[in-house]
Design an enzyme around this catalytic site. Structure first.
Site, mmCIF file in Angstrom:
data_model
loop_
_atom_site.group_PDB
_atom_site.id
_atom_site.type_symbol
_atom_site.label_atom_id
_atom_site.label_comp_id
_atom_site.label_asym_id
_atom_site.label_seq_id
_atom_site.Cartn_x
_atom_site.Cartn_y
_atom_site.Cartn_z
ATOM 1 N N LYS A 100 0.856 -1.183 0.000
ATOM 2 C CA LYS A 100 0.000 0.000 0.000
ATOM 3 C C LYS A 100 0.885 1.223 0.000
ATOM 4 C CE LYS A 100 -4.555 0.773 0.337
ATOM 5 N NZ LYS A 100 -5.631 -0.062 -0.226
ATOM 6 N N GLY A 200 -20.642 6.537 4.789
ATOM 7 C CA GLY A 200 -19.754 6.831 3.666
ATOM 8 C C GLY A 200 -20.384 6.387 2.364
ATOM 9 N N VAL A 201 -20.870 7.339 1.580
ATOM 10 C CA VAL A 201 -21.519 6.993 0.306
ATOM 11 C C VAL A 201 -20.768 7.644 -0.850
ATOM 12 C CG1 VAL A 201 -23.816 6.418 1.142
ATOM 13 C CG2 VAL A 201 -23.225 8.823 0.793
ATOM 14 N N GLY A 202 -19.446 7.500 -0.797
ATOM 15 C CA GLY A 202 -18.587 8.025 -1.852
ATOM 16 C C GLY A 202 -18.396 7.022 -2.968
ATOM 17 N N LYS A 203 -17.124 6.757 -3.297
ATOM 18 C CA LYS A 203 -16.816 5.934 -4.473
ATOM 19 C C LYS A 203 -17.465 4.556 -4.414
ATOM 20 C CE LYS A 203 -12.259 6.171 -4.762
ATOM 21 N NZ LYS A 203 -10.913 6.059 -5.374
ATOM 22 N N VAL A 204 -17.400 3.898 -3.271
ATOM 23 C CA VAL A 204 -17.948 2.544 -3.119
ATOM 24 C C VAL A 204 -19.366 2.581 -2.564
ATOM 25 C CG1 VAL A 204 -17.677 0.316 -1.961
ATOM 26 C CG2 VAL A 204 -15.666 1.520 -2.828
ATOM 27 N N GLY A 205 -19.575 3.403 -1.552
ATOM 28 C CA GLY A 205 -20.846 3.409 -0.852
ATOM 29 C C GLY A 205 -22.049 3.679 -1.725
ATOM 30 N N HIS A 206 -21.908 4.558 -2.705
ATOM 31 C CA HIS A 206 -23.083 4.871 -3.522
ATOM 32 C C HIS A 206 -23.463 3.711 -4.434
ATOM 33 C CE1 HIS A 206 -20.400 5.962 -6.948
ATOM 34 N NE2 HIS A 206 -21.479 5.869 -7.690
#
Length: 378
Positions: A100, A200-206
């Site tokens: 990472k 968290g509804v960003g890149k993955v959450g949405h």
């Protein structure tokens, strides 16, 4: 070009506190093969590349771009995240170890083409020991830039020979893990009629919201970014929102809690407040410290290990190295359902929390690989 690399992580070389050094060399929690500190004064780049293991193959993991409170915190995050990638890749059945990288700073302020190109040169200097991709704060367009100075870059756009946004299959894999959790907890692999809270509804959450609504779930969301919440509510009026994560985890009637933002979501102050009976989300390193998994188990809360259920994205970017095929990747990500069920079964049989069962399975695969390599060199 002003590009320098430090790989000798000692107090005389760099200012890293004893806690980080202890984590780095403590084999039961660290055991990292290599840590590279990177600095390019011209572009303002400060980055950490951590390679935890190459037992199964080249280390693979994304690049996080974040405004850390301190450089020591950034190093510690890279160590934790890279270790998690070793376990994630092992249980996903990939021929990759774990690595990472983190870039220190606010991406909205300091991210430039020059900085990303400098970062790419650092990754390239490792000669393929580390393969990078997107993570929090980095996107497909960024990987297209990084790839100009580093051929060991995945998560690129289709126009540049890549697979595109890996968050699509990350969310799909989390949904499969959630289905497996429902099967184990309630005897039915569906979220229909269940209340699911997503932090968290960003890149993955949405994307996860979409899967859950299609499956008939009731969805409650929160996010530190108001625009992310508004995007979901505008598109899906039946989704509800709460002020913050504290309110979300205390939501009455919550069946599933899905942490999908940064790590450390499950801590001493949050676990006692959880109303959900299942935790299954996309965030990395959800357990704030060892022992939290037992606290969850003691409360009768089923925890789907994060690095198991969020492996869809790494499955996608790994496939990119061999000629990307979306249907092939989706089929592999669908197997997260079976892997998650197998971990729950192992945990029950051994009388241990699911996180410990997952660790044992991943460590066994890595140990077998190291033994095979040793035998081949003998």
């Amino acid at each position: 070009m002003g590009v320098t690399t430090v790989t000798d992580v000692r107090p005389a070389s760099v200012s890293v506190d004893g806690g980080v050094l202890q984590s780095l060399f403590r084999s039961e929690q660290g055991g990292h093969e290599q840590v590279v500190l990177c600095q390019d004064r011209g572009s303002g780049l400060k980055a950490v590349i951590a390679i935890h293991s190459t037992a199964l193959g080249p280390a693979l993991g994304g690049t996080r771009f974040h405004a850390y409170a301190s450089e020591e915190e950034a190093v510690q995050d890279a160590l934790n995240l890279s270790r998690g990638m070793s376990y994630k890749n092992a249980l996903a059945g990939l021929d990759h170890g774990g690595g990472k990288a983190v870039i220190i700073g606010d991406p909205d302020v300091i991210k430039t083409e020059e900085l990303l190109l400098a970062y790419g040169r650092f990754v390239a200097s490792l000669g393929g020991r580390y393969v990078t991709a997107c993570d929090v704060g980095t996107y497909v367009a960024d990987m297209d830039v990084v790839a100009r100075t580093n051929k060991w870059t995945t998560g690129r756009s289709p126009e540049n020979g890549g697979a595109g946004d890996s968050s699509v299959l990350t969310a799909y894999g989390v949904f499969q893990g959630m289905r497996a959790s429902a099967q184990h907890q309630w005897g039915d692999p569906t979220l229909r009629g269940r209340k699911v809270g997503i932090a968290g509804v960003g890149k993955v959450g949405h994307h996860l919201v979409e899967h859950l609504l299609q499956d008939g779930a009731e969805v409650v969301i929160t996010d530190v970014r108001a625009e992310s919440v508004e995007r979901i509510l505008t598109r899906h009026p039946r989704v509800t929102a709460v002020a913050d994560t504290g309110a979300l985890i205390r939501t009455e009637g919550l069946d599933v809690y899905a942490p999908c933002a940064l790590g450390g979501a499950l801590a001493d102050d949050t676990v006692p407040a959880l109303t959900a009976k299942v935790v299954c989300g996309a965030a990395n390193n959800q357990l704030a410290h060892p022992g939290v998994e037992k606290d969850l188990s003691d409360r009768g809360i089923l925890y789907a290990p994060d690095y198991v259920v969020n492996a869809g994205g790494v499955i996608q970017v790994a496939d990119e190295l061999h000629g990307f095929d979306f249907d092939r990747c989706k089929a592999k990500a669908a197997k997260i359902f079976d892997t998650t069920l197998a971990i729950f079964a192992r945990a029950k049989a051994d009388g241990i929390p699911p996180a410990a069962a997952a660790d044992r399975l991943a460590e066994a695969r890595m140990a077998e690989a190291r033994e095979a390599k040793g035998a081949g060199q003998a």
